[in-house]
Design an enzyme around this catalytic site. Structure first.
Site, PDB file in Angstrom:
ATOM      1  N   ASP A   1      47.669  21.119  18.451  1.00 15.79           N
ATOM      2  CA  ASP A   1      48.231  21.929  19.749  1.00 15.79           C
ATOM      3  C   ASP A   1      48.550  23.362  19.206  1.00 15.79           C
ATOM      4  OD1 ASP A   1      49.589  22.608  22.189  1.00 15.79           O
ATOM      5  OD2 ASP A   1      48.828  20.723  22.881  1.00 15.79           O
TER       6      ASP A   1
ATOM      7  N   ALA B   1      43.292  26.481  26.168  1.00 11.11           N
ATOM      8  CA  ALA B   1      43.921  26.731  27.237  1.00 11.11           C
ATOM      9  C   ALA B   1      44.057  25.978  28.014  1.00 11.11           C
ATOM     10  CB  ALA B   1      43.473  28.361  27.734  1.00 11.11           C
TER      11      ALA B   1
ATOM     12  N   ARG C   1      31.955  34.652  44.140  1.00 12.06           N
ATOM     13  CA  ARG C   1      32.266  34.717  42.789  1.00 12.06           C
ATOM     14  C   ARG C   1      31.146  35.255  42.197  1.00 12.06           C
ATOM     15  NH1 ARG C   1      36.188  33.811  44.783  1.00 12.06           N
ATOM     16  NH2 ARG C   1      37.699  31.924  44.866  1.00 12.06           N
TER      17      ARG C   1
ATOM     18  N   TYR D   1      47.648  30.813  36.933  1.00  9.27           N
ATOM     19  CA  TYR D   1      46.734  31.027  35.588  1.00  9.27           C
ATOM     20  C   TYR D   1      46.370  32.568  35.456  1.00  9.27           C
ATOM     21  CZ  TYR D   1      42.038  30.574  33.582  1.00  9.27           C
ATOM     22  OH  TYR D   1      40.911  30.625  33.044  1.00  9.27           O
TER      23      TYR D   1
ATOM     24  N   THR E   1      42.497  17.352  24.532  1.00 11.10           N
ATOM     25  CA  THR E   1      42.723  16.834  25.864  1.00 11.10           C
ATOM     26  C   THR E   1      41.442  16.920  26.638  1.00 11.10           C
ATOM     27  OG1 THR E   1      43.410  19.206  26.246  1.00 11.10           O
ATOM     28  CG2 THR E   1      45.279  17.374  25.827  1.00 11.10           C
TER      29      THR E   1
END
Ligand SMILES: NC(=O)c1ccc[n+]([C@@H]2O[C@H](COP(=O)([O-])OP(=O)(O)OC[C@H]3O[C@@H](n4cnc5c(N)ncnc54)[C@H](O)[C@@H]3O)[C@@H](O)[C@H]2O)c1
Length: 325
Positions: A71, A93, A223, A158, A35
């Site tokens: 998958d 993921a 971050r 998430y 994907t």
């Protein structure tokens, strides 16, 4: 060792395979639904054979790489993929906060059920080692530095799905004796990240095409930016060092960088290539935390791991990579 790398066509997967493949004793099976990552991305890391999983999967020989397209939500396939494997690195993921806010169910199915399927397959096929790609997101809105003992308070779906994965890893170690290791990565950047929508990759590619970049909020959010080579080193140590089963590690730089500081570094690095960085400030995004950086002393002590790159140098390497695309 015979490695199963889920999501092995992606940014981190291809980077880890490239490094591990330097040792010709290693062999690889990659499980990826393509994907995001592509055959071409994997081919950039290693030569591989595409395997038809509807028939018996051939055993892995030293130096080989097999690609199974499929998958992790398919438990029949995850069982097939785990046959005759010594260690799993589970990267596949639904990645990132925005995707999980857009479709929380898909995020849960890939990250919770998918991870469960991989652990179950590891148990059924007696795989000894399982490295799980977690993130800073399970910790959520907490006072940084984030460390492994802080009670988690995920802000995004998430974060919740990665926390569930960590929970299953811990339980599969304690109940079934698999050496599971959960690695909570900081914000990873570097060569190989062309498709990523994380800030460094996205801003470099937008700037190179003359487009304006948008910061969500006033840029004071922080971050912890980790260069890909340092991350690969941590993953390989987690996959090989003995006596760390059941543990979780923060894998980041232990440095807090505001987005505005990152913009200054990006701006001057891009300027050397005559590229302007045009910045616009917009609304804060749902699910984003304000501050995030890690205490990495546990990884230093138990994995004998340390950071070797600097943000300035890492950004320059990343720009060079994007220029060559
Ligand atoms: N890159 C980062 O900054 C970062 C930070 C923290 C955690 N992580 C975690 O590290 C892991 C790898 O991240 P990445 O940056 O390499 O992502 P990526 O999107 O580049 O790679 C993920 C790969 O998994 C495949 N995949 C996705 N869903 C799948 C499914 N259901 N079944 C099979 N394959 C599937 C994709 O095709 C892709 O090739 C992810 O678990 C991510 O959550 C990454």
């Amino acid at each position: 060792m015979r490695w199963l790398i889920t999501g092995g066509c992606g940014f981190l997967g291809t980077s880890v395979i490239k490094e591990l493949a330097k040792d010709k004793e290693n062999s690889f099976r990659v499980l990826d639904n393509l994907t995001v990552g592509t055959r071409k991305d994997l081919a950039g890391a290693i030569d591989f054979d595409e395997i038809d999983h509807s028939i018996e999967i051939p055993s892995l020989h030293k130096g080989e790489c097999q690609l199974i397209i499929g998958d992790i939500r398919d438990s029949f396939l995850t069982n097939t993929a785990c046959k005759n494997i010594d260690a799993i690195i589970h990267f596949a993921a639904n990645t990132g906060v925005p995707n999980s806010v857009e479709d929380p169910r898909l995020d849960m199915e890939c990250n919770v059920i998918g991870t469960f399927n991989m652990l179950e397959a590891a148990r059924l096929h007696n795989v000894k080692r399982f490295v799980f790609a977690s993130s800073g997101a399970p910790a959520g809105e907490v006072e940084p530095p984030i460390h492994e003992e802080l009670p988690p308070h995920p802000v995004s779906p998430y974060g919740a799905s990665k926390l569930a994965g960590e929970g299953y890893c811990s339980s599969y170690h304690k109940t079934f004796g698999i050496d599971t290791i959960a690695l909570r990565f900081g914000n990873v950047y570097g060569p190989g990240s062309k498709h990523k929508s994380s800030v460094v990759a996205k801003f470099i590619s937008l700037a190179m095409t003359g487009k304006r970049v948008e910061i969500y909020g006033d840029g004071s959010q922080t971050r912890d930016f980790i260069y890909i080579d340092d991350l690969v080193d941590a993953v390989i140590k987690a996959g090989t060092i003995e006596g760390i089963g059941g543990e979780t590690f923060q894998i980041a730089t232990a440095r807090e960088t505001t987005l505005n500081e990152l913009m200054d570094i990006l701006k001057s690095a891009l300027k050397k290539h005559q590229i302007e960085l045009d910045i616009k400030y917009g609304e804060k995004r749902l699910g984003d935390v304000m501050r995030n950086f890690s205490d990495t002393s546990k990884a230093r002590d138990l994995l004998q791991w340390q950071i070797n790159s600097t943000l300035n140098n890492g950004i320059e390497q990343t720009i060079n990579y994007f220029k060559k695309l």
